[in-house]
Design an enzyme around this catalytic site. Structure first.
Site, PDB file in Angstrom:
ATOM      1  N   GLY A  31       0.814  -1.216   0.000  1.00  0.00           N
ATOM      2  CA  GLY A  31       0.000   0.000   0.000  1.00  0.00           C
ATOM      3  C   GLY A  31       0.843   1.260   0.000  1.00  0.00           C
ATOM      4  CG  ASN A  32       2.301   5.342   1.541  1.00  0.00           C
ATOM      5  OD1 ASN A  32       3.470   5.670   1.484  1.00  0.00           O
ATOM      6  ND2 ASN A  32       1.346   6.235   1.674  1.00  0.00           N
ATOM      7  CG  HIS A  34       5.445   5.263  -4.413  1.00  0.00           C
ATOM      8  ND1 HIS A  34       6.073   4.569  -5.417  1.00  0.00           N
ATOM      9  CD2 HIS A  34       5.837   4.681  -3.248  1.00  0.00           C
ATOM     10  CE1 HIS A  34       6.828   3.630  -4.891  1.00  0.00           C
ATOM     11  NE2 HIS A  34       6.700   3.657  -3.578  1.00  0.00           N
ATOM     12  CB  ALA A  35       5.229   7.575  -9.550  1.00  0.00           C
ATOM     13  CG  HIS A  37       3.427   0.957  -5.375  1.00  0.00           C
ATOM     14  ND1 HIS A  37       3.637   1.963  -4.476  1.00  0.00           N
ATOM     15  CD2 HIS A  37       3.903  -0.179  -4.800  1.00  0.00           C
ATOM     16  CE1 HIS A  37       4.211   1.467  -3.390  1.00  0.00           C
ATOM     17  NE2 HIS A  37       4.392   0.181  -3.563  1.00  0.00           N
ATOM     18  N   GLY A 147       9.735  -4.419  -8.906  1.00  0.00           N
ATOM     19  CA  GLY A 147      10.596  -3.318  -9.333  1.00  0.00           C
ATOM     20  C   GLY A 147      12.061  -3.579  -9.011  1.00  0.00           C
ATOM     21  CG  ASP A 150      12.236  -2.734  -2.929  1.00  0.00           C
ATOM     22  OD1 ASP A 150      12.836  -1.978  -2.158  1.00  0.00           O
ATOM     23  OD2 ASP A 150      11.045  -2.561  -3.257  1.00  0.00           O
ATOM     24  CB  SER A 186       6.204   3.791   1.292  1.00  0.00           C
ATOM     25  OG  SER A 186       5.529   3.164   0.242  1.00  0.00           O
TER      26      SER A 186
HETATM   27  O1  PAF Z   1       8.055  -4.728  -2.014  1.00  0.00           O
HETATM   28  C1  PAF Z   1       7.098  -4.750  -1.211  1.00  0.00           C
HETATM   29  O2  PAF Z   1       6.238  -3.864  -1.192  1.00  0.00           O
HETATM   30  C2  PAF Z   1       6.981  -5.914  -0.229  1.00  0.00           C
HETATM   31  O3  PAF Z   1       8.226  -6.332   0.214  1.00  0.00           O
HETATM   32  C3  PAF Z   1       6.165  -7.088  -0.795  1.00  0.00           C
HETATM   33  C4  PAF Z   1       6.833  -7.723  -1.979  1.00  0.00           C
HETATM   34  C5  PAF Z   1       4.777  -6.623  -1.184  1.00  0.00           C
HETATM   35  C6  PAF Z   1       6.020  -8.173   0.279  1.00  0.00           C
HETATM   36  O4  PAF Z   1       5.384  -7.705   1.424  1.00  0.00           O
END
Ligand code: PAF
Length: 281
Positions: A31-32, A34-35, A37, A147, A150, A186
């Site tokens: 959640g939260n 942003h661009a 996501h 992405g 990470d 986030s």
């Molecule tokens: O990258 C994330 O937002 C989180 O690590 C994920 C992959 C949703 C797992 O909770």
């Protein structure tokens, strides 16, 4: 757009999609949004099929309770953004829904979970592996989108999919950045005004190292140390700067096709991570 909170409702809808011959493209999130996501979701749309998105703040990947409590939660805005992005199905479960079945799955061990960010955030990647595996079994996607921001998470998830023999294609997309180079995250909301101004220096320093490697510098250990010093000099508290093989994050070999330069550094209360990629050889 449909929103469900239970595994039963989710599975019913997914099985209807599958009966209709639809492919399932899954974008897991906490959640939260942003661009960054929204770029994942745009990519999911290009993949074709039904877009399923989860919003679930996974307690298992937080090593400190206060970090979990402070994690920004914006469900109303998130649902609005997903509706506007033409997502088909949103899964927004409670903790007990995802973790109802304890200890049913044995998660493959991966030493990479303890390195780089894993060294500074004990249990972080084990928590990610656990939730991602559970979500993959619940959602049964054909394609998942992650992405490059990470990067360690991405490599670990690709290995997980292989280890478990899952028939899932992992799609990756480039890190999305603000105009000044700061990667969307986030956690950027934890930065005050002065820290926000400084934050793009992390990406700038990674690019400085990249230029030196492109210029022929192969003393990776010295480059890592220099990167740490430079970040500290401008006001960061760096956890690490590391130059690794871009495929598996192992220490660099001579025949490496892809190099990744990764860093994690604190600015005030925000722990920022970033990376840049460059061809090996
Ligand atoms: O990258 C994330 O937002 C989180 O690590 C994920 C992959 C949703 C797992 O909770």
């Amino acid at each position: 757009m449909q929103m469900v909170t239970t595994v039963t409702a989710l599975c019913q809808q997914i099985s209807t999609y599958k009966k209709n011959g639809e492919k399932i493209v899954f974008v897991p999130t906490m959640g939260n949004l942003h661009a960054g996501h929204l770029a994942l979701i745009n990519h999911a749309r290009i993949c074709g099929g039904k877009i399923v998105c989860s919003i679930f703040v996974n307690a298992l990947q937080f090593d400190r309770q206060e970090d979990l409590r402070a994690y920004p939660r914006t469900p109303k805005q998130d649902l609005e953004a997903l509706r506007n992005a033409d997502v088909d199905l949103v899964f927004m479960p409670e903790h007990s829904e995802v973790y109802a079945q304890q200890n049913r799955v044995k998660f493959p061990e991966n030493p990479l979970n303890q390195q780089l960010c894993g060294k500074f955030r004990p249990g972080f990647f084990d928590g990610i592996v656990e939730v991602v595996t559970r979500l993959f079994y619940i959602v049964t996607p054909d394609v998942v989108v992650f992405g490059e921001k990470d990067y360690q998470q991405l490599v670990i998830i690709k290995q997980l999919v292989q280890d478990l023999g899952l028939l899932i294609r992992v799609e990756q997309i480039a890190t999305q950045r603000e105009a000044d180079g700061l990667a969307f995250s986030s956690r950027n909301s934890y930065l005050d005004k002065a820290e926000r101004k400084l934050a793009p220096r992390l990406y700038a320093e990674l690019n400085n190292i990249k230029k030196r490697i492109e210029g022929g510098d192969r003393d990776f250990s010295a480059l890592e140390k220099r990167g740490m010093k430079q970040l500290a000099k401008v006001g960061f508290r760096p956890d690490y700067v590391a130059i690794r093989d871009g495929q598996d994050l192992k220490v660099l070999r001579y025949d490496t096709d892809l190099i990744v330069i990764l860093a994690a550094a604190w600015l005030g209360n925000a722990r920022l991570i970033d990376n840049v990629l460059l061809p090996g050889a």
